[in-house]
Design an enzyme around this catalytic site. Structure first.
Site, PDB file in Angstrom:
ATOM      1  CB  SER A 112      -0.932  -0.051   1.211  1.00 27.22           C
ATOM      2  OG  SER A 112      -1.850   0.980   1.144  1.00 27.22           O
ATOM      3  CG  HIS A 113       0.255   3.690   3.301  1.00 26.77           C
ATOM      4  ND1 HIS A 113      -0.594   2.630   3.443  1.00 26.77           N
ATOM      5  CD2 HIS A 113       0.779   3.925   4.514  1.00 26.77           C
ATOM      6  CE1 HIS A 113      -0.607   2.250   4.711  1.00 26.77           C
ATOM      7  NE2 HIS A 113       0.222   3.011   5.383  1.00 26.77           N
ATOM      8  CG  ASP A 276      -2.506   4.040  -1.355  1.00 33.04           C
ATOM      9  OD1 ASP A 276      -3.225   3.920  -2.369  1.00 33.04           O
ATOM     10  OD2 ASP A 276      -2.509   3.220  -0.423  1.00 33.04           O
ATOM     11  CG  ASP A 278      -2.830  -0.347  -2.449  1.00 29.08           C
ATOM     12  OD1 ASP A 278      -2.625   0.776  -1.953  1.00 29.08           O
ATOM     13  OD2 ASP A 278      -3.530  -1.222  -1.893  1.00 29.08           O
ATOM     14  CG  ASP A 280      -6.080   1.177  -0.967  1.00 29.80           C
ATOM     15  OD1 ASP A 280      -5.056   1.889  -1.010  1.00 29.80           O
ATOM     16  OD2 ASP A 280      -6.190   0.177  -0.227  1.00 29.80           O
ATOM     17  NE  ARG A 281      -3.687   4.218   3.098  1.00 28.03           N
ATOM     18  CZ  ARG A 281      -3.208   4.367   4.319  1.00 28.03           C
ATOM     19  NH1 ARG A 281      -2.653   5.510   4.669  1.00 28.03           N
ATOM     20  NH2 ARG A 281      -3.265   3.383   5.193  1.00 28.03           N
ATOM     21  CE  LYS A 375      -7.441   2.495   2.234  1.00 28.54           C
ATOM     22  NZ  LYS A 375      -7.296   1.292   3.041  1.00 28.54           N
TER      23      LYS A 375
HETATM   24  C1  VG1 Z   1      -3.840   1.726   8.285  1.00 25.27           C
HETATM   25  C2  VG1 Z   1      -4.982   2.703   8.399  1.00 25.27           C
HETATM   26  C3  VG1 Z   1      -6.297   2.006   8.090  1.00 25.27           C
HETATM   27  C4  VG1 Z   1      -6.221   1.369   6.690  1.00 25.27           C
HETATM   28  C5  VG1 Z   1      -5.025   0.455   6.614  1.00 25.27           C
HETATM   29  C6  VG1 Z   1      -4.830  -0.126   5.217  1.00 25.27           C
HETATM   30  O1  VG1 Z   1      -3.995   0.697   9.242  1.00 25.27           O
HETATM   31  O2  VG1 Z   1      -5.029   3.281   9.689  1.00 25.27           O
HETATM   32  O3  VG1 Z   1      -7.347   2.935   8.182  1.00 25.27           O
HETATM   33  O4  VG1 Z   1      -7.386   0.643   6.411  1.00 25.27           O
HETATM   34  O5  VG1 Z   1      -3.837   1.162   6.976  1.00 25.27           O
HETATM   35  O6  VG1 Z   1      -4.640   0.891   4.282  1.00 25.27           O
HETATM   36  P1  VG1 Z   1      -3.239   0.699  10.663  1.00 25.27           P
HETATM   37  O7  VG1 Z   1      -3.622  -0.599  11.326  1.00 25.27           O
HETATM   38  O8  VG1 Z   1      -1.779   0.824  10.388  1.00 25.27           O
HETATM   39  O9  VG1 Z   1      -3.734   1.888  11.405  1.00 25.27           O
HETATM   40  V1  VG1 Z   1      -3.914   0.583   2.785  1.00 25.27           V
HETATM   41  O10 VG1 Z   1      -4.124   1.854   1.820  1.00 25.27           O
HETATM   42  O11 VG1 Z   1      -3.560  -0.876   2.865  1.00 25.27           O
HETATM   43  O12 VG1 Z   1      -4.343  -0.504   2.027  1.00 25.27           O
HETATM   44 CO    CO Z   2      -3.417   1.414  -0.062  1.00 21.56          CO
END
Ligand code: VG1
Ligand code: CO
Length: 539
Positions: A112-113, A276, A278, A280-281, A375
């Site tokens: 992800s990010h 981000d 992937d 989704d953000r 998302k």
């Molecule tokens: C974080 C964020 C959460 C989000 C998750 C995955 O998790 O707080 O809101 O769903 O990342 O985002 P955590 O447990 O570190 O707070 V991402 O863009 O994977 O896919």
């Molecule tokens: Co992501």
């Protein structure tokens, strides 16, 4: 040609908030990916007749992991894999492809990010037939499997070429390489009024979209530039790179520096957005103006009737508990269902599948709807553009208008990174124990009315999840504490602060939350227990 290979367990293959996320060097250890994938296949059971999606955000090691997974899928009896061309698929497009083609699930290779590269992070997200990531009960079973794994199966073959769209075979398994953009773009055309958006760009409207050298670049170029007519070059950092060009693909004020500079300049375009790694953000910006993700969720929900896909009504809305309460006021005004879930998109899936909600979001720059079960960064951008096209207002005017109507939840998240895991765990455990004794305490003007762990009882599968600690104050302010579940090493304490104000709408968030921050630090003894005087990241 199917080889069975002896292996022994790794003890750290537990999935977190969104799949398995580890340092690249950890994932590159011998048999690490193989153990994890075999554990998933063993947990699923019979794979005969099953079809899965495979792709990723293009980060370092994607190419190698994809080949391993293809060969293991063939050896384990998977009937078919659908793979994004060159191995690319964004998380939201993956969810769409699973749903549209009624697949049995899919694997999106992404952290992800989190930054990529050999010194960055790697990850595997596993979705089931809902198009959303598996529930904790299933990931717990997979974790148990990883702890007793003794062998895995893999097909011995040359690497599969992923560059040409079309069908091929590996043993009995069919492989179909698809354009990962098509299904997604078509879906967006069906949700939003593209002709209104084309008119907007024709009228001279300008935007910059920062794809952060990650997977949304090609999606954004096709949708914003090729189809909607935004000027060429509106999408920046558009080419997915294995190390994201050294960028940290997290769309926030700290890491989307290039976009921020563009939007803060005197000749800034009308609109700015970033996604981000992937896809989704999303982050939404106006000229010299930042929209907090919690406000974005509230504003999008308030405008749902202008979007073709939602104009006949929506079921309801949900947010993670840590997200600000802004959207709850909108839900009340529109008289629609309202839910609060633990952090992590997987908790929205049952609510969407049972028609309890349509729109949902998290403070962590995530918004989306039941068009998929993840998302969706580009969806949020198209929704904002639709509001602008409909109202003729700027981003800032839209936000101000919203606060005038509903009041404003000043909101920020404070992250304390790189903590010793034991120290972080005991901070949370001790804090939880003392919560009942806090009720009634005064800290200046702030009086605690409620202090409790957040417990979510899923109305559909009746599972119960405890995630985070919430302290409520008489004046509507809140503190939420929780530990991150997406880090690749150590612990991160997240402290979420919210201060609701009906009249002072244009103040600075940091100033409005100063007192609350002090209270939050004191109650949890953050400095004494972690040595940290300040948060490492504030978003
Ligand atoms: C974080 C964020 C959460 C989000 C998750 C995955 O998790 O707080 O809101 O769903 O990342 O985002 P955590 O447990 O570190 O707070 V991402 O863009 O994977 O896919
Ligand atoms: Co992501």
């Amino acid at each position: 040609m199917i080889k069975t290979v002896k292996t022994s367990p790794y003890n750290d293959q537990k999935m977190g908030t969104a799949g398995l996320r580890r340092k690249s060097k950890v994932v590159m250890q011998p048999n690490y990916v193989e153990n994890f994938m075999q554990s998933i296949f063993n947990t699923i059971g019979s794979l005969n007749g099953k079809t899965f999606l495979l792709g990723g955000d293009g980060r370092f090691y994607n190419d190698i992991a994809i080949q391993k997974i293809i060969k293991m899928a063939a050896a384990n009896g998977v009937s078919k894999l659908i793979i994004g061309q060159n191995g690319y698929v964004s998380t939201p497009a993956g969810s769409r492809i699973i749903l549209k083609n009624k697949l049995n699930g899919g694997f999106v290779l992404s952290a992800s990010h989190n930054p990529g590269g050999i010194n960055g992070d790697f990850g595997i997200k596993y979705a089931n037939e809902t198009g959303g990531q598996i529930p904790s009960a299933v990931s717990d079973r997979i974790y148990q499997e990883t702890q007793k794994i003794s062998e895995y199966k893999i097909f011995e073959a040359d690497d599969i070429k992923l560059d040409k769209i079309g069908r091929q075979k590996l043993g009995d398994m069919e492989i179909e390489i698809i354009d990962p953009l098509n299904d997604y773009v078509e879906m967006m055309e069906n949700i939003f009024d593209f002709s209104a958006l084309k008119k907007l760009f024709k009228s001279g409207f300008t935007m910059k979209f920062d794809a952060m050298n990650a997977v949304t670049g090609p999606y954004a170029v096709r949708i914003f530039e090729d189809i909607l007519g935004a000027a060429k070059g509106s999408v920046i950092n558009a080419k997915p790179l294995p190390d994201f060009g050294g960028l940290h693909p997290d769309p926030n004020l700290l890491y989307a520096k290039e976009l921020l500079a563009i939007m803060n300049a005197d000749n800034a375009p009308d609109f700015g957005a970033a996604n981000d790694g992937d896809g989704d953000r999303n982050m939404i910006l106006g000229k010299k103006f930042f929209v907090s993700p919690s406000d974005s969720l509230a504003i999008l929900t308030d405008y749902y009737p202008i979007i073709p896909a939602y104009k006949n009504g929506i079921f309801g809305v949900a947010k993670s508990a840590a997200t600000s309460t802004a959207v709850s006021r909108v839900a009340k005004a529109h008289d629609i269902g309202y839910y609060e879930v633990p952090t992590g998109w997987k908790y929205f899936v049952n609510l969407m599948d049972s028609n309890r909600i349509t729109i949902c979001g998290e403070e962590s720059f995530g918004t989306g709807s039941s068009h998929i079960r993840e998302k969706d960064g580009i969806w949020a951008v198209l929704f904002w553009l639709s509001i602008i096209a409909e109202t003729g207002m700027s981003v800032e005017e839209i936000a101000l208008d919203h606060w005038k109507k509903y009041g404003r939840s000043y909101y920020l998240r404070y992250d304390f990174d790189g903590l010793d895991t034991k120290a972080a765990d005991s901070l949370m455990a001790d804090l939880e124990n003392k919560l009942p004794t806090l009720v009634g305490n005064h800290y200046g003007e702030y009086k605690i009315t409620q202090a409790r762990p957040f417990v979510y009882n899923d109305p559909v599968d009746h599972s119960s999840t405890k995630n985070g600690l919430i302290i409520n104050f008489e004046n509507g302010s809140r503190i939420v504490y929780r530990l991150s579940g997406t880090g690749s090493s150590g612990a991160t304490l997240r402290v979420y602060l919210e201060n609701y104000n009906r009249t002072d709408l244009k103040e600075d968030s940091h100033e409005m939350l100063e007192d609350l921050l002090e209270i939050a630090m004191e109650i949890a003894e953050i400095t004494a227990r972690t040595g940290k005087q300040h948060a490492d990241v504030i978003t």
